[in-house]
Motif scaffolding. Structure first.
Motif, PDB file in Angstrom:
ATOM      1  N   GLY A 107     -12.675 -10.617   8.830  1.00  0.00           N
ATOM      2  CA  GLY A 107     -12.553 -11.012   7.437  1.00  0.00           C
ATOM      3  C   GLY A 107     -11.255 -10.586   6.786  1.00  0.00           C
ATOM      4  N   ARG A 108     -10.350  -9.989   7.562  1.00  0.00           N
ATOM      5  CA  ARG A 108      -9.066  -9.524   7.020  1.00  0.00           C
ATOM      6  C   ARG A 108      -7.926 -10.143   7.824  1.00  0.00           C
ATOM      7  NH1 ARG A 108      -9.400  -3.094   6.983  1.00  0.00           N
ATOM      8  NH2 ARG A 108      -7.834  -3.235   5.334  1.00  0.00           N
ATOM      9  N   ILE A 109      -6.789 -10.317   7.178  1.00  0.00           N
ATOM     10  CA  ILE A 109      -5.609 -10.828   7.864  1.00  0.00           C
ATOM     11  C   ILE A 109      -4.739  -9.645   8.270  1.00  0.00           C
ATOM     12  CG2 ILE A 109      -4.389 -11.192   5.661  1.00  0.00           C
ATOM     13  CD1 ILE A 109      -3.030 -13.608   7.017  1.00  0.00           C
ATOM     14  N   ARG A 110      -4.359  -9.622   9.526  1.00  0.00           N
ATOM     15  CA  ARG A 110      -3.618  -8.471  10.061  1.00  0.00           C
ATOM     16  C   ARG A 110      -2.125  -8.658   9.830  1.00  0.00           C
ATOM     17  NH1 ARG A 110      -7.192  -8.359  15.475  1.00  0.00           N
ATOM     18  NH2 ARG A 110      -8.911  -7.081  14.683  1.00  0.00           N
ATOM     19  N   LEU A 111      -1.513  -7.646   9.265  1.00  0.00           N
ATOM     20  CA  LEU A 111      -0.083  -7.683   8.966  1.00  0.00           C
ATOM     21  C   LEU A 111       0.626  -6.617   9.796  1.00  0.00           C
ATOM     22  CD1 LEU A 111      -0.243  -7.984   5.066  1.00  0.00           C
ATOM     23  CD2 LEU A 111      -0.305  -9.802   6.780  1.00  0.00           C
ATOM     24  N   PRO A 112       1.432  -7.004  10.763  1.00  0.00           N
ATOM     25  CA  PRO A 112       2.059  -6.041  11.670  1.00  0.00           C
ATOM     26  C   PRO A 112       3.339  -5.448  11.088  1.00  0.00           C
ATOM     27  CG  PRO A 112       2.591  -8.261  12.364  1.00  0.00           C
ATOM     28  CD  PRO A 112       1.703  -8.399  11.152  1.00  0.00           C
ATOM     29  N   VAL A 113       3.205  -4.525  10.168  1.00  0.00           N
ATOM     30  CA  VAL A 113       4.363  -3.963   9.477  1.00  0.00           C
ATOM     31  C   VAL A 113       4.538  -2.462   9.683  1.00  0.00           C
ATOM     32  CG1 VAL A 113       4.292  -5.741   7.693  1.00  0.00           C
ATOM     33  CG2 VAL A 113       3.063  -3.604   7.333  1.00  0.00           C
ATOM     34  N   LEU A 114       3.511  -1.775  10.180  1.00  0.00           N
ATOM     35  CA  LEU A 114       3.602  -0.324  10.318  1.00  0.00           C
ATOM     36  C   LEU A 114       4.424   0.070  11.541  1.00  0.00           C
ATOM     37  CD1 LEU A 114      -0.120   0.726   9.608  1.00  0.00           C
ATOM     38  CD2 LEU A 114       1.771   0.504   7.974  1.00  0.00           C
ATOM     39  N   GLY A 115       5.123   1.208  11.431  1.00  0.00           N
ATOM     40  CA  GLY A 115       5.824   1.729  12.592  1.00  0.00           C
ATOM     41  C   GLY A 115       4.852   2.111  13.681  1.00  0.00           C
ATOM     42  N   SER A 116       3.697   2.609  13.283  1.00  0.00           N
ATOM     43  CA  SER A 116       2.597   2.908  14.197  1.00  0.00           C
ATOM     44  C   SER A 116       1.326   2.944  13.367  1.00  0.00           C
ATOM     45  CB  SER A 116       2.798   4.258  14.904  1.00  0.00           C
ATOM     46  OG  SER A 116       2.649   5.325  13.981  1.00  0.00           O
ATOM     47  N   ASP A 117       0.172   2.888  14.016  1.00  0.00           N
ATOM     48  CA  ASP A 117      -1.087   2.906  13.264  1.00  0.00           C
ATOM     49  C   ASP A 117      -1.293   4.228  12.541  1.00  0.00           C
ATOM     50  OD1 ASP A 117      -1.871   0.315  13.821  1.00  0.00           O
ATOM     51  OD2 ASP A 117      -2.865   0.860  15.691  1.00  0.00           O
ATOM     52  N   GLU A 118      -0.628   5.284  13.014  1.00  0.00           N
ATOM     53  CA  GLU A 118      -0.725   6.585  12.343  1.00  0.00           C
ATOM     54  C   GLU A 118      -0.015   6.593  10.991  1.00  0.00           C
ATOM     55  OE1 GLU A 118       0.028   6.316  15.721  1.00  0.00           O
ATOM     56  OE2 GLU A 118      -2.120   6.695  16.040  1.00  0.00           O
ATOM     57  N   ASP A 119       0.783   5.549  10.728  1.00  0.00           N
ATOM     58  CA  ASP A 119       1.546   5.504   9.483  1.00  0.00           C
ATOM     59  C   ASP A 119       0.694   5.175   8.266  1.00  0.00           C
ATOM     60  OD1 ASP A 119       3.875   6.227  10.660  1.00  0.00           O
ATOM     61  OD2 ASP A 119       4.934   4.341  10.330  1.00  0.00           O
ATOM     62  N   LEU A 120      -0.606   4.974   8.454  1.00  0.00           N
ATOM     63  CA  LEU A 120      -1.465   4.720   7.285  1.00  0.00           C
ATOM     64  C   LEU A 120      -1.400   5.866   6.289  1.00  0.00           C
ATOM     65  CD1 LEU A 120      -4.617   3.087   8.922  1.00  0.00           C
ATOM     66  CD2 LEU A 120      -2.977   1.984   7.404  1.00  0.00           C
ATOM     67  N   ASP A 121      -1.087   7.057   6.759  1.00  0.00           N
ATOM     68  CA  ASP A 121      -1.001   8.185   5.823  1.00  0.00           C
ATOM     69  C   ASP A 121       0.269   8.139   4.980  1.00  0.00           C
ATOM     70  OD1 ASP A 121       0.940   8.900   7.632  1.00  0.00           O
ATOM     71  OD2 ASP A 121      -0.028  10.751   8.301  1.00  0.00           O
ATOM     72  N   LYS A 122       1.110   7.153   5.236  1.00  0.00           N
ATOM     73  CA  LYS A 122       2.329   7.003   4.443  1.00  0.00           C
ATOM     74  C   LYS A 122       2.170   5.952   3.341  1.00  0.00           C
ATOM     75  CE  LYS A 122       5.560   8.441   8.080  1.00  0.00           C
ATOM     76  NZ  LYS A 122       4.546   8.923   9.022  1.00  0.00           N
ATOM     77  N   LEU A 123       0.969   5.404   3.207  1.00  0.00           N
ATOM     78  CA  LEU A 123       0.714   4.435   2.149  1.00  0.00           C
ATOM     79  C   LEU A 123       0.665   5.111   0.795  1.00  0.00           C
ATOM     80  CD1 LEU A 123      -2.094   2.241   3.798  1.00  0.00           C
ATOM     81  CD2 LEU A 123       0.378   1.878   3.821  1.00  0.00           C
ATOM     82  N   GLU A 124       1.075   4.341  -0.232  1.00  0.00           N
ATOM     83  CA  GLU A 124       1.009   4.835  -1.604  1.00  0.00           C
ATOM     84  C   GLU A 124       0.520   3.720  -2.518  1.00  0.00           C
ATOM     85  OE1 GLU A 124       4.876   6.149  -2.719  1.00  0.00           O
ATOM     86  OE2 GLU A 124       4.886   7.889  -1.361  1.00  0.00           O
ATOM     87  N   VAL A 125      -0.195   4.095  -3.556  1.00  0.00           N
ATOM     88  CA  VAL A 125      -0.587   3.155  -4.592  1.00  0.00           C
ATOM     89  C   VAL A 125       0.334   3.378  -5.786  1.00  0.00           C
ATOM     90  CG1 VAL A 125      -2.394   2.370  -6.151  1.00  0.00           C
ATOM     91  CG2 VAL A 125      -2.970   3.040  -3.802  1.00  0.00           C
ATOM     92  N   THR A 126       1.110   2.360  -6.133  1.00  0.00           N
ATOM     93  CA  THR A 126       2.105   2.473  -7.187  1.00  0.00           C
ATOM     94  C   THR A 126       2.100   1.209  -8.037  1.00  0.00           C
ATOM     95  OG1 THR A 126       3.514   3.797  -5.712  1.00  0.00           O
ATOM     96  CG2 THR A 126       4.546   2.862  -7.681  1.00  0.00           C
ATOM     97  N   ASP A 127       2.001   1.368  -9.343  1.00  0.00           N
ATOM     98  CA  ASP A 127       2.066   0.233 -10.276  1.00  0.00           C
ATOM     99  C   ASP A 127       1.091  -0.873  -9.906  1.00  0.00           C
ATOM    100  OD1 ASP A 127       4.132   1.526 -11.654  1.00  0.00           O
ATOM    101  OD2 ASP A 127       5.669   0.629 -10.362  1.00  0.00           O
ATOM    102  N   GLY A 128      -0.103  -0.481  -9.505  1.00  0.00           N
ATOM    103  CA  GLY A 128      -1.134  -1.464  -9.191  1.00  0.00           C
ATOM    104  C   GLY A 128      -0.910  -2.207  -7.893  1.00  0.00           C
ATOM    105  N   GLU A 129      -0.077  -1.656  -7.007  1.00  0.00           N
ATOM    106  CA  GLU A 129       0.195  -2.275  -5.712  1.00  0.00           C
ATOM    107  C   GLU A 129       0.096  -1.216  -4.615  1.00  0.00           C
ATOM    108  OE1 GLU A 129       3.553  -5.475  -7.349  1.00  0.00           O
ATOM    109  OE2 GLU A 129       4.164  -3.761  -6.128  1.00  0.00           O
ATOM    110  N   LEU A 130      -0.104  -1.679  -3.397  1.00  0.00           N
ATOM    111  CA  LEU A 130      -0.087  -0.803  -2.239  1.00  0.00           C
ATOM    112  C   LEU A 130       1.315  -0.862  -1.635  1.00  0.00           C
ATOM    113  CD1 LEU A 130      -1.978   1.001  -0.506  1.00  0.00           C
ATOM    114  CD2 LEU A 130      -2.283  -0.975   1.004  1.00  0.00           C
ATOM    115  N   HIS A 131       1.947   0.288  -1.453  1.00  0.00           N
ATOM    116  CA  HIS A 131       3.310   0.348  -0.951  1.00  0.00           C
ATOM    117  C   HIS A 131       3.368   1.064   0.395  1.00  0.00           C
ATOM    118  CE1 HIS A 131       5.566  -0.210  -5.056  1.00  0.00           C
ATOM    119  NE2 HIS A 131       4.588  -1.091  -4.866  1.00  0.00           N
ATOM    120  N   TYR A 132       4.199   0.541   1.282  1.00  0.00           N
ATOM    121  CA  TYR A 132       4.541   1.219   2.535  1.00  0.00           C
ATOM    122  C   TYR A 132       6.056   1.167   2.636  1.00  0.00           C
ATOM    123  CZ  TYR A 132       5.176   1.950   7.577  1.00  0.00           C
ATOM    124  OH  TYR A 132       5.589   2.429   8.802  1.00  0.00           O
ATOM    125  N   TYR A 133       6.685   2.271   2.306  1.00  0.00           N
ATOM    126  CA  TYR A 133       8.132   2.311   2.151  1.00  0.00           C
ATOM    127  C   TYR A 133       8.544   1.188   1.188  1.00  0.00           C
ATOM    128  CZ  TYR A 133       8.128   5.666   5.989  1.00  0.00           C
ATOM    129  OH  TYR A 133       7.905   6.768   6.757  1.00  0.00           O
TER     130      TYR A 133
END
Length: 776
Positions: free
Chosen positions: A129-155
């Motif tokens: 039910g989700r679309i996969r977006l291959p943007v992370l350097g590795s799957d462990e990079d989920l801890d680098k996500l941030e919520v900013t200005d009503g959006e999800l940011h990765y770098y």
């Protein structure tokens, strides 16, 4: 329908906008071009130089001049009696920056409830039910996500949040788990991606223009161009990616009022454009292949084969058929594995195949394809033959292939439809972008739309193909260089001389490999052919080419896992051409020996292309020498001013006497373009002209008059080194039925037999028109 006599391709970008193009229209008119041919102009990814990553199909890109720029360009063209052809991209959109693409942003934010959910080709079930977006350097990079200005940011990456999916205190990881998309490692794209893309480019998402609503919204701006009289024709990018190319072209004709349409369709040798395609032809790679080969010396094949075997440490040269079967299979098992697995999931359960078995057989069938795709029922025989070849190459898969064949023959099913969309992806990546960098005996031959096993064409076979082109596809485009060619026309023309001088090339290559070793024999000849073909070239340009070519070949290094030691050796070899006097001397001396003959080949190529059957395109800047390598090198800016000044000098009677003078190529280009535009009655047929005498085989000659009438006559030199070595033209003559004037020199010849040596001096080509009023 308005049809161009010729086109001139311009790369529109922020540094050369539609306004800039409008300012150059007077020069293009003076050059002789009939239509201006524009690269994609719809709003694309910010900073994109090519424009094939459209993010908003509803508007002309503001950074490229916007609608005002298109209006200015169209107005300038109209004032000069010229037409406008525009490149459009129906297969995919750019999604590298989701916030720039309103369709994609909506899809990510609202998932399957998005009004644009049907626009994209997503396998929601496979993604849970989700679309996969291959943007992370590795799957462990989920801890680098941030919520900013009503959006999800990765770098620097920004993604929308579904309404109600975030509360104060929630961790970014928890918020991510509630979205309609899943951010995953870029390395998972090859196997786990669940949306259709352009080849293996995950930042280009396929769209479903077969859906009438999607077509209408994606083409509303294109339709406006025609309703307001701004544009006269279209070039369709990558139609093989579409679910229904035939239906798409039919709808395009409807909204354009029956305008002139070309498709970027790669025709393999012997393949013809499907009769049901409502278009005027292709963008010309098929013509390019024939033109190159008629200027390649067949006598060089055996010696280059021997050299290839030596470089591979083998007793025989590379087996191209086996090579591409392997490279295509590697692509199907590698960067396009996700696409093959999606096909396997579509095989009905009652077929009795496991997903792995289905995927294995599907990959083998696609690898065996001799063309990009079928258009069922057109091409059914091709699919059947590919299944035979797949079973022969993998007998263990024959039962699975037998099960799959009747399923793949049903275009009304998703499996049958999607298989056709996928085979071309594997062909492009496995052949154009891999094998063409591995099959290295002569770089001229590894160009898009060609079979590099076909080493050369006789003059007789060239004439046969031109007569067929005149009869069957007279409005199809012809080309020599494009934004996608791996080597420009002048690089290929110079490399072609190697086929006439194999012993000298072998000695030079051996010395280069000794002085600047590259630990990959076949790649070393690819590299040094590129260096001598493009020389003089900057260190930066050659570094860029060497890196791309080595990684595309994939034998010694790759894009995903670069071999630093190998690449360092390659860069050191390139540097030695500049820094090591001995290596520099080897390069310069060899270039000096072949450059005059390469220039003769270039002029022959240009005149043949501009006067043969079809609509000739001149790629930007190639009216001067252009020794570009693969993109982005072939999209570099060029000096319009120098060309304008040189054209003015020619028109004032200052003609060049040196074949290697850039003005000589400009003379040939301008006189041929002007004649085609101003005297179309001289180009209504095709008649081979035969020469008599000792050097007759060194001449390509034809008349363009209709049967029984006299039209323009083209004479072009081929195999110039062999011609010089054998003593020149000597008693070789052509029979002219009436008096002719050469457009390049203004001299008059005939009627009767005329020595070729008298006509082809000081230039190795001639473009002649009858002077007695007897026209086609």
């Amino acid at each position: 329908m308005r049809v161009p006599a010729s086109t001139y391709r311009l790369q529109i970008r922020s540094s050369f906008t539609l306004f800039d193009a409008a300012a150059r229209v007077p020069y293009l008119k003076s050059l002789g071009a009939d239509w201006v041919y524009l690269s994609p102009i719809l709003t694309a990814e910010q900073g994109s130089d090519h424009g094939y990553d459209v993010t908003d199909p509803s508007s002309v890109d503001p950074s490229r001049g916007g609608p005002e720029g298109l209006l200015a360009l169209s107005k300038a063209a109209r004032e000069h009696g010229m037409g406008v052809l525009v490149d459009i991209v129906p297969n995919h959109v750019g999604v590298a920056s989701p916030a720039q693409n309103p369709w994609w942003w909506s899809l990510l934010q609202e998932g399957q409830k998005s009004p644009y959910a049907d626009a994209f080709d997503v396998d929601w079930d496979f993604g849970g039910g989700r679309i996969r977006l291959p943007v992370l350097g590795s799957d462990e990079d989920l801890d680098k996500l941030e919520v900013t200005d009503g959006e999800l940011h990765y770098y620097d990456h920004r993604f929308p949040l579904t309404e109600g999916s975030y509360s104060d205190g929630d961790s970014p990881q928890a918020v991510h788990s509630r979205q309609h998309y899943e951010l995953v490692s870029w390395r998972r794209a090859d196997r786990e991606l669940n949306y259709r893309r352009f080849f293996a480019v995950s930042t280009l998402a396929g769209i479903r223009v077969e859906d009438p609503r999607v077509f209408d919204e994606a083409h509303a701006e294109v339709k406006r161009w025609f309703s307001e009289g701004l544009v006269d024709g279209l070039r369709v990018d990558h139609p093989d990616g579409l679910a229904d190319p035939e239906g798409y072209l039919r709808r395009l004709k409807e909204i354009s009022g029956g305008a002139y349409v070309l498709v970027e369709k790669i025709l393999e040798p012997g393949e013809e454009l499907p009769a049901e395609f409502d278009c005027e032809g292709t963008t010309g790679y098929d013509a390019l292949a024939d033109l190159d080969r008629v200027l390649v010396d067949p006598a060089g094949e055996a010696r280059l084969n021997a050299l290839d075997a030596e470089l591979r440490g083998a007793t025989e040269p590379a087996d191209y058929a086996a090579m591409i079967l392997g490279t295509k299979r590697a692509i199907a098992d590698g960067i396009l594995r996700a696409e093959v697995l999606r096909l396997a999931r579509l095989v009905p359960a009652d077929a009795g195949l496991t997903e792995d078995a289905a995927a294995d057989a599907i990959a083998q069938i696609i690898a065996a394809f001799p063309v990009y795709r079928t258009y069922l029922p057109t091409g059914e025989d091709i699919l059947r033959e590919a299944c035979v070849v797949a079973s022969e190459s993998r007998p263990d898969l024959s039962d699975a292939v037998d099960v799959l064949l009747p399923l793949l023959l049903k275009p009304e099913t998703e499996l049958g439809r999607r298989f056709q969309q996928t085979s071309g992806m594997v062909m492009a990546k496995g052949v154009e972008d891999t094998a063409f960098y591995r099959y290295t005996r002569l770089g001229t031959l590894t160009e898009v739309g060609a079979d590099p096993v076909e080493f050369s064409l006789s003059v007789e076979e060239f004439h046969r193909r031109m007569q067929k082109r005149q009869t069957e596809i007279p409005l199809s485009m012809t080309t020599l260089s494009t934004h996608d060619t791996k080597r420009s026309e002048d690089v290929r023309a110079r490399i072609s001389v190697i086929a006439e001088r194999v012993p000298e090339w072998t000695r030079t290559l051996t010395a280069l490999r000794d002085a600047a070793p590259v630990p990959d024999g076949p790649f070393s000849t690819l590299l040094w052919q590129a260096v001598v073909g493009a020389w003089p070239a900057s260190r930066e340009r050659l570094h860029g080419y060497a890196e791309k070519a080595a990684r595309e070949a994939g034998n010694s290094t790759t894009w995903t896992d670069p071999d630093e030691e190998f690449e360092a050796a390659v860069m050191k070899a390139v540097d030695s051409a500049f820094d090591n006097p001995a290596v520099n001397s080897l390069v310069v001396d060899f270039v000096d020996t072949i450059a005059p003959f390469g220039a003769i080949n270039s002029l022959a190529l240009k005149l043949l292309q501009l006067t043969m059957p079809g609509v000739p395109d001149v790629y930007q800047g190639t009216e001067f020498w252009d020794r570009s390598l693969t993109d982005p090198d072939n999209r570099r800016p060029f000096d319009f001013g120098a060309r304008e000044s040189a054209l003015a000098e020619l028109d004032n009677g200052v003609l060049p006497s040196d074949v290697q003078d850039e003005a000589t190529k400009l003379l040939v280009t301008s006189r041929a373009l002007r004649l085609r535009r101003d005297r179309p009655e001289l180009f209504r047929g095709y008649q081979p002209l035969t020469a008599s005498g000792a050097a007759a085989d060194h001449l390509v000659a034809f008349g363009r008059g209709a049967s029984g009438a006299t039209g323009a006559v083209t004479l072009a030199t081929r195999l110039p080194y062999g011609l010089e070595r054998s003593g020149g033209w000597r008693d070789t003559a052509v029979e002219l039925p009436t008096a002719f004037r050469d457009e390049l020199t203004a001299r008059t010849y005939g009627p009767g037999p005329v020595p070729v040596a008298d006509i082809l001096q000081p230039y190795p080509v001639a473009l002649m028109v009858p002077v007695n009023g007897d026209n086609a």
